[in-house]
Write a protein that holds these residues in place. Structure first.
Motif, PDB file in Angstrom:
ATOM      1  N   ASN A  35     105.978  90.569  38.111  1.00  0.00           N
ATOM      2  CA  ASN A  35     106.261  88.981  38.815  1.00  0.00           C
ATOM      3  C   ASN A  35     105.432  88.986  40.064  1.00  0.00           C
ATOM      4  OD1 ASN A  35     106.357  87.174  37.951  1.00  0.00           O
ATOM      5  ND2 ASN A  35     108.127  86.157  38.354  1.00  0.00           N
ATOM      6  N   THR A  36     105.052  90.008  40.388  1.00  0.00           N
ATOM      7  CA  THR A  36     104.814  90.315  41.887  1.00  0.00           C
ATOM      8  C   THR A  36     103.762  89.705  42.268  1.00  0.00           C
ATOM      9  OG1 THR A  36     103.969  92.525  41.312  1.00  0.00           O
ATOM     10  CG2 THR A  36     106.348  91.921  42.805  1.00  0.00           C
ATOM     11  N   GLY A  37     102.298  89.487  41.284  1.00  0.00           N
ATOM     12  CA  GLY A  37     101.359  88.708  41.089  1.00  0.00           C
ATOM     13  C   GLY A  37     100.132  89.769  40.980  1.00  0.00           C
ATOM     14  N   LYS A  38     100.868  90.645  40.750  1.00  0.00           N
ATOM     15  CA  LYS A  38      99.113  91.740  40.668  1.00  0.00           C
ATOM     16  C   LYS A  38      98.348  91.140  39.586  1.00  0.00           C
ATOM     17  CE  LYS A  38     101.808  94.415  38.493  1.00  0.00           C
ATOM     18  NZ  LYS A  38     102.690  93.367  38.084  1.00  0.00           N
ATOM     19  N   SER A  39      98.427  90.480  38.660  1.00  0.00           N
ATOM     20  CA  SER A  39      97.357  90.327  38.048  1.00  0.00           C
ATOM     21  C   SER A  39      96.513  88.877  38.851  1.00  0.00           C
ATOM     22  CB  SER A  39      97.612  89.436  36.235  1.00  0.00           C
ATOM     23  OG  SER A  39      98.479  90.266  35.645  1.00  0.00           O
ATOM     24  N   THR A  40      97.781  87.460  38.865  1.00  0.00           N
ATOM     25  CA  THR A  40      96.715  87.036  40.033  1.00  0.00           C
ATOM     26  C   THR A  40      95.807  87.527  40.890  1.00  0.00           C
ATOM     27  OG1 THR A  40      99.228  85.859  40.085  1.00  0.00           O
ATOM     28  CG2 THR A  40      97.754  84.997  41.491  1.00  0.00           C
ATOM     29  N   GLY A  53     101.980  84.584  34.303  1.00  0.00           N
ATOM     30  CA  GLY A  53     103.105  83.627  34.410  1.00  0.00           C
ATOM     31  C   GLY A  53     103.925  83.930  35.147  1.00  0.00           C
ATOM     32  N   GLY A  57     107.218  90.650  32.867  1.00  0.00           N
ATOM     33  CA  GLY A  57     106.592  90.954  31.669  1.00  0.00           C
ATOM     34  C   GLY A  57     105.822  90.873  30.807  1.00  0.00           C
ATOM     35  N   LYS A  58     105.315  89.694  31.550  1.00  0.00           N
ATOM     36  CA  LYS A  58     103.319  88.560  30.875  1.00  0.00           C
ATOM     37  C   LYS A  58     102.507  89.495  31.198  1.00  0.00           C
ATOM     38  CE  LYS A  58     100.919  85.522  29.956  1.00  0.00           C
ATOM     39  NZ  LYS A  58     101.003  84.834  29.096  1.00  0.00           N
ATOM     40  N   THR A  59     102.225  91.124  31.495  1.00  0.00           N
ATOM     41  CA  THR A  59     101.408  92.428  31.154  1.00  0.00           C
ATOM     42  C   THR A  59     101.599  92.852  30.269  1.00  0.00           C
ATOM     43  OG1 THR A  59     100.086  91.099  33.143  1.00  0.00           O
ATOM     44  CG2 THR A  59      99.143  93.207  32.260  1.00  0.00           C
ATOM     45  N   ASP A 141     103.127  83.655  51.577  1.00  0.00           N
ATOM     46  CA  ASP A 141     103.454  82.014  51.404  1.00  0.00           C
ATOM     47  C   ASP A 141     104.477  81.971  50.803  1.00  0.00           C
ATOM     48  OD1 ASP A 141     102.520  83.127  49.243  1.00  0.00           O
ATOM     49  OD2 ASP A 141     101.919  80.894  48.606  1.00  0.00           O
ATOM     50  N   ALA A 167      98.604  86.198  50.179  1.00  0.00           N
ATOM     51  CA  ALA A 167      98.575  84.842  49.381  1.00  0.00           C
ATOM     52  C   ALA A 167      98.544  84.815  47.933  1.00  0.00           C
ATOM     53  CB  ALA A 167      99.149  84.231  49.660  1.00  0.00           C
ATOM     54  N   ALA A 168      98.075  85.892  46.830  1.00  0.00           N
ATOM     55  CA  ALA A 168      97.080  85.674  46.168  1.00  0.00           C
ATOM     56  C   ALA A 168      96.411  84.680  44.850  1.00  0.00           C
ATOM     57  CB  ALA A 168      97.793  87.098  44.819  1.00  0.00           C
TER      58      ALA A 168
ATOM     59  N   ARG B 287     108.167  78.148  40.034  1.00  0.00           N
ATOM     60  CA  ARG B 287     106.836  78.456  41.294  1.00  0.00           C
ATOM     61  C   ARG B 287     106.436  76.978  40.625  1.00  0.00           C
ATOM     62  NH1 ARG B 287     106.443  84.701  41.456  1.00  0.00           N
ATOM     63  NH2 ARG B 287     107.161  84.972  43.425  1.00  0.00           N
TER      64      ARG B 287
HETATM   65  N1  LIG Z   1     102.887  81.110  46.171  1.00  0.00           N
HETATM   66  C1  LIG Z   1     102.598  82.057  44.813  1.00  0.00           C
HETATM   67  N2  LIG Z   1     102.052  82.557  44.427  1.00  0.00           N
HETATM   68  C2  LIG Z   1     102.161  83.135  43.474  1.00  0.00           C
HETATM   69  C3  LIG Z   1     101.399  84.267  44.505  1.00  0.00           C
HETATM   70  N3  LIG Z   1     101.176  85.744  43.381  1.00  0.00           N
HETATM   71  C4  LIG Z   1     101.318  85.210  42.193  1.00  0.00           C
HETATM   72  N4  LIG Z   1     101.890  84.362  41.973  1.00  0.00           N
HETATM   73  C5  LIG Z   1     102.591  83.167  40.805  1.00  0.00           C
HETATM   74  O1  LIG Z   1     103.827  84.315  40.650  1.00  0.00           O
HETATM   75  C6  LIG Z   1     103.447  84.176  39.248  1.00  0.00           C
HETATM   76  C7  LIG Z   1     103.201  86.133  38.708  1.00  0.00           C
HETATM   77  O2  LIG Z   1     102.219  86.420  38.740  1.00  0.00           O
HETATM   78  P1  LIG Z   1     101.166  87.368  38.156  1.00  0.00           P
HETATM   79  O3  LIG Z   1     100.534  88.135  38.811  1.00  0.00           O
HETATM   80  O4  LIG Z   1     101.357  86.892  36.447  1.00  0.00           O
HETATM   81  O5  LIG Z   1     102.315  88.159  38.153  1.00  0.00           O
HETATM   82  P2  LIG Z   1     102.659  90.211  38.272  1.00  0.00           P
HETATM   83  O6  LIG Z   1     102.773  91.292  38.907  1.00  0.00           O
HETATM   84  O7  LIG Z   1     101.113  90.041  37.294  1.00  0.00           O
HETATM   85  O8  LIG Z   1     103.703  90.041  36.818  1.00  0.00           O
HETATM   86  P3  LIG Z   1     103.583  91.304  35.690  1.00  0.00           P
HETATM   87  O9  LIG Z   1     102.677  91.666  35.030  1.00  0.00           O
HETATM   88  O10 LIG Z   1     105.050  90.362  35.089  1.00  0.00           O
HETATM   89  O11 LIG Z   1     104.237  92.718  36.175  1.00  0.00           O
HETATM   90  C8  LIG Z   1     103.122  83.618  38.923  1.00  0.00           C
HETATM   91  O12 LIG Z   1     103.268  82.064  38.476  1.00  0.00           O
HETATM   92  C9  LIG Z   1     101.307  83.404  40.275  1.00  0.00           C
HETATM   93  O13 LIG Z   1     100.872  81.941  39.899  1.00  0.00           O
HETATM   94  C10 LIG Z   1     101.045  84.445  45.440  1.00  0.00           C
HETATM   95  O14 LIG Z   1     100.488  84.687  47.634  1.00  0.00           O
HETATM   96  N5  LIG Z   1     101.429  82.553  46.209  1.00  0.00           N
END
Ligand SMILES: Nc1nc2c(ncn2[C@@H]2O[C@H](COP(=O)(O)OP(=O)(O)OP(=O)(O)O)[C@@H](O)[C@H]2O)c(=O)[nH]1
Ligand SMILES: [Mg+2]
Lengths: 259, 466, 78
Positions: A35-40, A53, A57-59, A141, A167-168, B287
């Protein structure tokens, strides 16, 4: 089709991981806590639409895409989030195996700016495996909104690896990130990770094991790190190592891939 | 020496170095790493304003409170259903009107071309209709539901649901993250099965896998909604009807959750006995979702998804149904003969042969079950325009003798029957053992058959119907 | 300061320092990964509507643990 002489060493490991890529395209892995925004970040860089999401654990599967920077194409791998490299669940194993055994040309560790301390745990572990590490302090952000300031330069000095704040979701900092990725991949920038110093006893034990490990597994994998894992008795990892490193397996998997 | 043997002997050596204090060494390693992390973080992070209201905590105080936690959870679920039901009506009938207008034009075209009747029938009354039904009846609710759900997901509400419900899963011998995999199952059961990877313990992961199908996926939702709207809400005035249908659907989902817990409990007491593993769940900050982007993207996603599957699965299925309905053996069609075979069993379960046959033919994808049923009903009788729920009601009740009990049994069986082909394939790929795949089909089917038989015979015995 | 208790017994809103983990195997590893090493400050944030699991503030994140697991973490209340 049989084994060719090329399917040894690096390219063989890649075949095990079955990465669809052209010969000389560098492979970049996106690692980090859940949940740190890797997929984003992956989506922002590749233009693909991996599911994201707001829950850890989304991915759960590895995803692959590519981006072009300064006329060169890079393969980007989105990994499931993991708290540490001592994996527990199937999704975390995917991440661990890739970081440990696929030898990406650079590993971007995406960390959450709002709880850096917890995330650094993984950064420090990844730095023990590979020196080609870039730290991406994402969600900057959100940190700003919570009135937290992260000093990226200082962090970079302390870790010995490049640090970029992003800020992805809004795309902030991504051009910088791509610049640094290419610098690291092409050797214009050599990260020099400052590794964790353990207690005297542990360091002594590492010193005793490390040369023997190097003799056994060669330079394919970081000997200090393997020694550490042997010391903390990570049998699952040793099994994984046997799977990925033993030649028999490489031949078998490679044949499967080529068949 | 092979790498394997070398590693094993090194492992031995490491063990001899650490001796009996191996777990101490491990602790010391983790400790050093965290110590370093702590030192670095305290040096580079500074907080510019010490006291801030922690909104996440305030929101959690309500969303997970003793009093409001559960009511809000069901409220949220109900709102999602209500928006789906109320919102899908208009686009559904617009799509139906449009698509059947095109059908008329196609018919005109084929007539003008003097195309052979079988050719016209197969292409237009079979293939095209199959497509049109899936798109008009299934697509709007799917797209709306999916958007709403994605919004909740991006907001960060799902982990709170898992937090609230974990106690029940613990009692059932299952993992709290099963609530998350079930949530994914609402979108698609195959996705729910893949999401089971987040559960560490193989035993609990298997429980979650085998029971995921009790959550109605996106492809089954529109059926639930349509039937609920026709039978529960059909008798009251329009302003009440969506609210009543919502209640019915929510009740059904609650029933599915109850069955999930019961089956999980049974499994963990019999086939999959074992200790509950450790459960750790991170509750991320809330968020603000990018609402516009989420809406556009999920509607597009669903539309492409449904259209793709409609072409690959619904269109051929429509063609097949038309062929079955128009291939005559003696003076009955193959379709009605097969339905006739199934009829005794189906009647015993409160269904009829055509309904059961639709479920069987719908194995490739759940969203074609209801369209297949409509097509097989329509192909037997006189053709008619079907572009509103009232027409559907007429088709089911007046022409095919459905009672509220038929509808209820169909709903229950839709909730509890074999997973769709894609889901079964995914289970096989994830578990790599055909026994589990077979079990994953058997468990819900048995549950559904038993529930339907009990329900049907109980209601009939009490004389509540006919 | 020698009143060691298990983490699961503390009331909402209290703080404590981790002294020891009595878990073994996978659970122990999981807890360590989450940052529950001796000396870590933990806040008890809330309980689920039915009392279990319990959410803790650990190193900047909110993490929920079941009561049995939390009881394997020994702490000194602050
Ligand atoms: N405000 C903000 N929200 C973000 C940013 N990057 C990602 N998010 C949000 O953070 C949440 C998690 O993002 P993901 O990209 O799913 O995270 P992940 O690291 O892929 O998570 P896992 O797959 O569970 O490991 C989502 O709701 C995104 O919209 C950012 O730079 N700023
Ligand atoms: Mg992800």
């Amino acid at each position: 089709m049989g084994l060719t002489s090329q399917s040894t060493g690096r390219s063989t490991t890649r075949e095990i991981f079955n990465i669809k890529r052209n010969n000389n395209e560098p492979v970049i892995a996106l690692a980090g806590n859940p949940n740190t925004g890797k997929s984003t970040l992956f989506n922002a860089l590749t233009g693909l639409r991996q599911h994201t999401g707001n829950w850890p654990g989304k991915t759960v599967l590895r995803a692959e895409g590519s981006f072009i920077h300064n006329g060169r194409r890079y393969t980007l791998i989105d990994l499931p989030g993991t708290y540490s490299l001592l994996a527990n669940s199937a999704d975390e194993e995917v991440a661990r195996d890739f970081i440990c055994f696929a030898k990406p040309d650079a590993t971007v560790v995406v960390v959450d700016a709002t709880c850096l301390e917890r995330n650094l745990n993984l950064v420090l572990q990844v730095m023990e495996i590979t020196s080609k590490v870039i730290v991406c302090v994402n969600l900057i952000d959100e940190a700003r909104r919570k009135k937290l300031r992260v000093d990226a330069d200082k962090l970079s000095k302390k870790l010995g690896v490049p640090v970029i704040t992003t800020a992805a979701r809004s795309g902030e900092g991504l051009p910088r990130l791509m610049d640094v990725i290419s610098d690291v991949v092409w050797g214009r920038l050599t990260p020099k990770p400052k590794l964790v110093r353990y207690t005297g006893e542990v360091e002594e034990a590492i010193a005793r094991l490390e040369p023997k490990v190097r003799a056994a597994v060669g330079d394919g994998i970081n000997a200090r790190w393997v020694a550490l894992r042997l010391l903390d008795g990570d049998t699952k990892l040793v099994q994984a190592m046997e799977k990925f490193l033993s030649e028999k397996e490489i031949v078998r998997v490679a044949q499967e891939v080529l068949a | 020496m092979s790498t394997e043997a070398a590693l094993d002997s090194l492992m031995e050596e490491a063990r001899s170095i650490t001796g009996s204090s191996q777990s101490k060494v491990r602790d010391s390693i983790v400790n050093s790493i965290y110590q370093t992390a702590e030192n670095i973080a305290s040096d580079v992070v500074s907080c510019t304003s010490p006291k801030r209201t922690d909104w996440d905590r305030k929101i959690d105080n309500i969303l997970t409170s003793r009093v409001w936690g559960f009511p809000i959870m069901f409220g949220v679920l109900a709102v999602v259903f209500w928006v789906t039901i109320a919102g899908a009506n208009v686009p559904s009938s617009m799509l139906a009107a449009g698509l059947f207008w095109i059908e008329d034009r196609l018919t005109g075209f084929f007539m003008a071309m003097h195309a052979p009747a079988w050719f016209y029938g197969f292409l237009v009354l079979g293939v095209y209709r199959g497509l049109a039904w899936v798109v008009s009846v299934m697509l709007p609710p799917m797209a709306i539901f999916f958007s709403m759900f994605t919004l909740l997901e991006d907001l960060g509400y799902l982990p709170r649901v898992a937090f609230n419900l974990d106690r029940f899963f613990k009692k059932a011998g299952a993992h709290g993250k099963q609530a998350l995999t079930m949530s994914m199952g609402f979108g698609c059961n195959a996705a729910g099965i893949i999401a089971c990877r987040i559960i560490e313990s193989p035993r609990e992961r298997l429980i979650a896998t085998l029971t995921n199908n009790f959550v109605p996926c996106n492809g089954r939702f529109p059926t639930l909604i349509a039937l609920a709207s026709i039978f529960v809400a059909g008798s009251v005035s329009l302003s009440f009807s969506s609210a009543l249908a919502t209640l019915a659907v929510a009740g059904l989902v609650a029933f599915g959750i109850a069955v999930t817990l019961f089956v999980s409990w049974t499994l963990s007491k019999t086939l999959l006995r074992g200790e509950p593993s450790s459960f750790t769940l991170e509750l991320p900050p809330y968020r603000k979702p990018l609402v516009g982007q989420v809406l556009i993207r999920s509607v597009l996603d669903r539309t492409i998804f449904v259209l793709g599957r409609a072409v690959v699965i619904a269109a051929p299925a429509g063609g097949l149904v038309w062929i079955l309905a128009n291939t005559m053996v003696g003076d009955a069609s193959v379709l009605s003969i097969v339905a006739g075979w199934l009829d005794p069993m189906a009647r015993f379960m409160g269904l009829d042969g055509f309904i059961l046959l639709a479920f069987i033919l719908g194995l490739p994808a759940n969203e074609i079950v209801f369209p297949i049923l409509i097509m097989s009903y329509v192909s037997g009788g006189t053709l008619m325009e079907l572009d509103s729920l009232a027409d559907l009601r007429y088709l089911l009740v007046d022409q095919h003798g459905w009672t509220w009990l038929t509808a209820l049994c169909t709903l229950v069986f839709s909730l509890c029957h074999w997973p769709c082909g894609t889901t079964l394939f995914t289970i096989q790929r994830e578990q790599k053992n055909w026994r589990w795949t077979v079990l994953a089909a058997l468990i819900p089917t048995t549950a559904g058959v038993v529930a339907c038989i009990m329900l049907n015979n109980l209601v009939c015995a009490l004389g509540l119907v006919y | 300061m020698n009143n060691t208790v298990s983490l699961g017994c503390l009331t909402n809103g209290s703080f404590a320092l981790v002294t020891e983990l009595v878990a073994e195997g996978l659970t122990r590893r999981r807890l360590l990964d989450l940052g529950l090493v001796p000396g870590t400050k933990v806040e008890v944030i809330r309980r689920s509507p039915v009392g279990d699991p319990i959410a803790f503030g650990i190193r900047g994140a909110v993490i929920a643990l079941r009561k049995e697991v939390a009881n394997k973490v020994l702490v000194n209340p602050l």
